[in-house]
Design an enzyme around this catalytic site. Structure first.
Site, PDB file in Angstrom:
ATOM      1  N   LYS A   1     -11.181  -5.686  -1.176  1.00 43.25           N
ATOM      2  CA  LYS A   1     -12.434  -5.218  -0.969  1.00 43.25           C
ATOM      3  C   LYS A   1     -13.294  -5.621  -2.313  1.00 43.25           C
ATOM      4  O   LYS A   1     -14.262  -5.609  -2.134  1.00 43.25           O
ATOM      5  CB  LYS A   1     -12.159  -3.648  -1.167  1.00 43.25           C
ATOM      6  CG  LYS A   1     -11.646  -3.197   0.118  1.00 43.25           C
ATOM      7  CD  LYS A   1     -11.174  -1.612   0.049  1.00 43.25           C
ATOM      8  CE  LYS A   1     -10.428  -1.170   1.276  1.00 43.25           C
ATOM      9  NZ  LYS A   1      -9.779   0.064   1.242  1.00 43.25           N
TER      10      LYS A   1
ATOM     11  N   ASP B   1      -5.016  -4.519  -0.988  1.00 44.29           N
ATOM     12  CA  ASP B   1      -6.224  -4.013  -0.115  1.00 44.29           C
ATOM     13  C   ASP B   1      -7.284  -3.805  -1.185  1.00 44.29           C
ATOM     14  O   ASP B   1      -8.606  -4.473  -0.774  1.00 44.29           O
ATOM     15  CB  ASP B   1      -5.652  -2.773   0.329  1.00 44.29           C
ATOM     16  CG  ASP B   1      -7.002  -1.899   1.276  1.00 44.29           C
ATOM     17  OD1 ASP B   1      -7.153  -2.486   2.469  1.00 44.29           O
ATOM     18  OD2 ASP B   1      -7.587  -1.305   0.526  1.00 44.29           O
TER      19      ASP B   1
ATOM     20  N   LYS C   1     -11.713  -6.045   6.620  1.00 46.24           N
ATOM     21  CA  LYS C   1     -11.603  -6.496   5.322  1.00 46.24           C
ATOM     22  C   LYS C   1     -10.963  -7.579   5.186  1.00 46.24           C
ATOM     23  O   LYS C   1     -11.722  -8.491   4.363  1.00 46.24           O
ATOM     24  CB  LYS C   1     -11.407  -5.456   4.341  1.00 46.24           C
ATOM     25  CG  LYS C   1      -9.876  -4.743   4.308  1.00 46.24           C
ATOM     26  CD  LYS C   1      -9.871  -3.408   4.188  1.00 46.24           C
ATOM     27  CE  LYS C   1      -8.428  -2.983   4.830  1.00 46.24           C
ATOM     28  NZ  LYS C   1      -8.250  -1.532   4.780  1.00 46.24           N
TER      29      LYS C   1
HETATM   30  N1  HSE Z   1      -5.324   1.628   3.590  1.00 49.52           N
HETATM   31  C1  HSE Z   1      -6.776   1.814   3.103  1.00 49.52           C
HETATM   32  C2  HSE Z   1      -6.990   2.771   2.044  1.00 49.52           C
HETATM   33  C3  HSE Z   1      -7.512   2.017   4.253  1.00 49.52           C
HETATM   34  O1  HSE Z   1      -6.058   3.669   1.633  1.00 49.52           O
HETATM   35  O2  HSE Z   1      -8.017   2.814   1.487  1.00 49.52           O
HETATM   36  C4  HSE Z   1      -8.890   1.987   4.167  1.00 49.52           C
HETATM   37  O3  HSE Z   1      -9.538   0.623   4.067  1.00 49.52           O
END
Ligand code: HSE
Length: 404
Positions: free
Chosen positions: A200, A196, A100
């Protein structure tokens, strides 16, 4: 037989090899021929693993082999994944990735390179793990104008928040337990600070707009400041707290944000618990839809990579267009967006009358467990107006946005 290679034999890469091996028959029926992993690229040795027979340490062996048509990039991070991906695409090999970070940073550019070389850059596994949300946006919903994508896109933080809610536990204790159980990384920053989820939603917002939404332009707040008391208040209000990643189409552009929000029982996202992900998508003709499932983990993520391998394998030598250009998408000014806010006040410093005078007529929430304080739900106001009143206010303990 279609010859493939895997860049990176970590958790996801080894999962890709496993999915290809175990579901070979399914894959063959879907593609029309089987898929064979000819090479695995990794710097490490794997003496006790059968992978040693196909292991290489030099990317050029793969890139220069004309038999290899598809590459699964499961290395993660920007470099060397970026350089290796470009090399593969320029050699006309389709690349299917779970990375990603790379997709968020260079997605539009890599799609363009793929288009120029008659191959594909696919990234189903980059968002939502095993949930097929990318292909849904690119295919099944392509006729729709997407008005809103809001989701729980990080399994680690959703696991932590669910535990905090159900067990009344503190953030640090649940994080420690999650790390021991392997649900959180040793260095959990990317998850718990919302980075993260930010990458996304940048990918989803780019697909929504057909242009590039830079993750660095998205306001991002993590879950590290949330406490057990916040969840007690949430429960009292018939709500829970979720780390929401959102991108809404407004008159002023795309309003994108990652932050913990209080959501009510009627929201479909209220019920998304544990490591699961849930992504709500609203189309102008479709109305509401939601996609739910395993958002992380070795096999769900590997399965999504292999879904892309199947798609690339079904259309050899053909570029399948993805509407994501390098032009920057117009983002709305978050500070002007309006919502209600939940605030906790020290009652000795901020009497209820003062909260009402500052923030306007709202609703007071009392908790027996916290007699020294109270909660206050403000009327709707802009982020800017709220911040102007809240920041630096003596006696203001915490604030959480309310999602209607
Ligand atoms: N660390 C990420 C999560 C992994 O917990 O969603 C998947 O992208």
């Amino acid at each position: 037989m279609i010859e493939a290679a895997i860049y990176g034999y970590g958790n996801i890469g080894s999962g890709v090899a496993e999915v290809i091996e175990k579901n070979q028959e399914r894959i063959e029926r879907a593609v029309g021929e089987g898929v064979h992993v000819k090479y695995v690229l990794d710097l490490r040795e794997f003496e006790d693993d059968p992978v040693r027979e196909v292991l290489v340490h030099d990317v050029d062996i793969i890139v220069n082999d004309p038999e290899v048509k598809i590459i699964c990039e499961t290395m993660g991070g920007n470099e060397p994944a970026y350089t290796f991906t470009k090399k593969a695409l320029m050699a006309g090999k389709s690349v299917c990735t779970s990375n990603k970070e790379l997709v968020a940073n260079h997605g539009a550019e890599l799609i363009k390179i793929a288009a120029e070389h008659g191959c594909n850059y696919f990234f189903e596994a980059s968002v939502g793990g095993g949930i097929p949300v990318i292909r849904t946006l690119n295919n099944a919903l392509k006729q729709e104008k997407i008005l809103n994508i809001s989701g729980i896109v990080n399994g680690t933080t959703n696991y932590i928040l669910t535990k905090m809610e159900r067990e009344g536990a503190a953030f640090e204790d649940v994080l420690k337990e999650a790390q021991e159980l392997g649900f959180a990384e040793r260095n959990p920053e990317a998850d718990v600070e919302g980075y993260d989820a930010c990458r996304k939603i940048a990918i989803l917002a780019s697909l929504m707009s057909g242009k590039s939404v830079d993750y660095k332009d998205i306001y991002t707040e993590g879950i590290t400041k949330l406490t057990a008391e916040d969840f007690l208040y949430a429960k009292k209000m018939g709500r829970t707290i979720k780390l929401l990643a959102m991108s809404k189409l407004t008159e002023d552009g795309y309003l994108a944000m990652v932050a913990p929000v209080l959501i009510g029982e009627k929201s479909p996202l209220y019920h998304v618990s544990g490591v699961f992900n849930g992504i709500f998508v609203k189309g102008n003709m479709l109305g509401d839809s939601m996609y739910y499932g395993s958002g992380a983990g070795k096999l769900p993520t590997a399965s999504a990579v292999v879904a892309d391998v199947v798609e690339a394998g079904r259309f050899p030598g053909k570029h399948l267009p993805i509407d994501w250009s390098e032009e920057k998408a117009a983002l709305a000014d978050l500070s002007l967006s309006k919502r209600r806010f939940f605030v906790r006040f020290d009652r000795n410093k901020v009497p209820e009358a003062k909260a009402a005078a500052e923030f306007g007529n709202g609703r007071v929430v009392f908790l027996e467990e916290c007699p020294e304080e109270y909660g206050y739900i403000t009327p709707e106001m802009s982020e800017k107006e709220f911040a102007g009143k809240f920041e630096g206010m003596d006696g203001a303990i915490a604030r959480i946005r309310i999602e209607e």
